[in-house]
Design a protein around this motif. Sequence first.
Motif, PDB file in Angstrom:
ATOM      1  N   VAL A  85      28.211  43.588  35.053  1.00 61.43           N
ATOM      2  CA  VAL A  85      28.592  43.409  36.456  1.00 61.43           C
ATOM      3  C   VAL A  85      27.833  44.386  37.337  1.00 61.43           C
ATOM      4  CG1 VAL A  85      30.502  43.484  38.108  1.00 61.43           C
ATOM      5  CG2 VAL A  85      30.841  42.469  35.843  1.00 61.43           C
ATOM      6  N   ARG A  86      27.589  45.592  36.841  1.00 59.93           N
ATOM      7  CA  ARG A  86      26.893  46.612  37.617  1.00 59.93           C
ATOM      8  C   ARG A  86      25.466  46.190  37.971  1.00 59.93           C
ATOM      9  NH1 ARG A  86      28.410  51.318  35.126  1.00 59.93           N
ATOM     10  NH2 ARG A  86      29.977  51.764  36.695  1.00 59.93           N
ATOM     11  N   VAL A  87      24.938  45.156  37.356  1.00 61.62           N
ATOM     12  CA  VAL A  87      23.624  44.616  37.717  1.00 61.62           C
ATOM     13  C   VAL A  87      23.616  44.263  39.209  1.00 61.62           C
ATOM     14  CG1 VAL A  87      22.090  42.633  37.390  1.00 61.62           C
ATOM     15  CG2 VAL A  87      23.019  43.828  35.410  1.00 61.62           C
ATOM     16  N   GLY A  88      24.778  43.891  39.752  1.00 64.02           N
ATOM     17  CA  GLY A  88      24.879  43.555  41.170  1.00 64.02           C
ATOM     18  C   GLY A  88      24.537  44.708  42.090  1.00 64.02           C
ATOM     19  N   ALA A 107      35.485  44.661  42.067  1.00 61.97           N
ATOM     20  CA  ALA A 107      34.730  43.409  42.171  1.00 61.97           C
ATOM     21  C   ALA A 107      35.236  42.401  41.137  1.00 61.97           C
ATOM     22  CB  ALA A 107      33.233  43.664  41.982  1.00 61.97           C
ATOM     23  N   CYS A 108      35.517  42.869  39.949  1.00 69.38           N
ATOM     24  CA  CYS A 108      36.040  41.980  38.900  1.00 69.38           C
ATOM     25  C   CYS A 108      37.421  41.456  39.265  1.00 69.38           C
ATOM     26  CB  CYS A 108      36.071  42.699  37.559  1.00 69.38           C
ATOM     27  SG  CYS A 108      34.426  42.953  36.852  1.00 69.38           S
ATOM     28  N   LYS A 109      38.236  42.281  39.847  1.00 64.74           N
ATOM     29  CA  LYS A 109      39.560  41.822  40.282  1.00 64.74           C
ATOM     30  C   LYS A 109      39.415  40.767  41.371  1.00 64.74           C
ATOM     31  CE  LYS A 109      42.245  45.851  38.949  1.00 64.74           C
ATOM     32  NZ  LYS A 109      43.038  47.013  39.381  1.00 64.74           N
ATOM     33  N   ALA A 110      38.506  40.980  42.309  1.00 68.16           N
ATOM     34  CA  ALA A 110      38.286  40.024  43.396  1.00 68.16           C
ATOM     35  C   ALA A 110      37.762  38.691  42.871  1.00 68.16           C
ATOM     36  CB  ALA A 110      37.320  40.607  44.427  1.00 68.16           C
ATOM     37  N   PHE A 132      30.261  39.942  44.489  1.00 72.08           N
ATOM     38  CA  PHE A 132      31.180  40.800  45.232  1.00 72.08           C
ATOM     39  C   PHE A 132      30.632  42.218  45.299  1.00 72.08           C
ATOM     40  CE2 PHE A 132      34.683  37.721  44.535  1.00 72.08           C
ATOM     41  CZ  PHE A 132      35.244  37.743  45.798  1.00 72.08           C
ATOM     42  N   LEU A 133      30.152  42.704  44.168  1.00 76.91           N
ATOM     43  CA  LEU A 133      29.654  44.075  44.103  1.00 76.91           C
ATOM     44  C   LEU A 133      28.427  44.260  44.988  1.00 76.91           C
ATOM     45  CD1 LEU A 133      30.309  46.714  42.618  1.00 76.91           C
ATOM     46  CD2 LEU A 133      28.665  46.039  40.876  1.00 76.91           C
TER      47      LEU A 133
END
Length: 173
Positions: free
Chosen positions: A54-57, A69-72, A111-112
């Motif tokens: 996810v941090r790739v974002g 971001a994961c929660k969203a 999101f991130l």
Amino acid sequence: RIVNLVARFYPASSGTILIGGHELAKIGTEQLYQHISVVFQQVQLYDATVMENVRVGRKNATDDEVIAACKAANCDQFIQHLPKGYQTSIGEGGALLSGGERQRLSIARGFLKNASILLLDEITASVDPQNQFFIHQALNVLAKDKTVIIIAHRLNTVVNADQILVMDKGQIV
């Protein structure tokens, strides 16, 4: 395809694409990708942890920002059931996840990144109804105050759009 043109994967054969009043062809690649987030039907995930994928974002995001971001993106619940949660390695291409879970992680990246332009290409085409519901919920939040271009064959994917264009053989009909 429109997404490929806007993402500048290939140049327009004619005409001009403007973003914020500026010609796309004259915007530097790095500057362009600061403003665009792309989610494809085939999500690119790496043999790394959920957190790293996810941090790739946004490379400099904190763990708390990744989790938010994961929660969203409606990912937190399935992530919590993984053996090591956010520190679970998900395998090459996200092999340990379902198609819908992979899509939701890709949306979490969006999101991130918080880009002003979202390009979404058939993101609900190969997901089950439950994941489709979660994806639609996440997109309703993610798309707020952004320009969103959605490529979809299912009308229910774009039913809330401000404008719907139908294309046939590369032409708007």
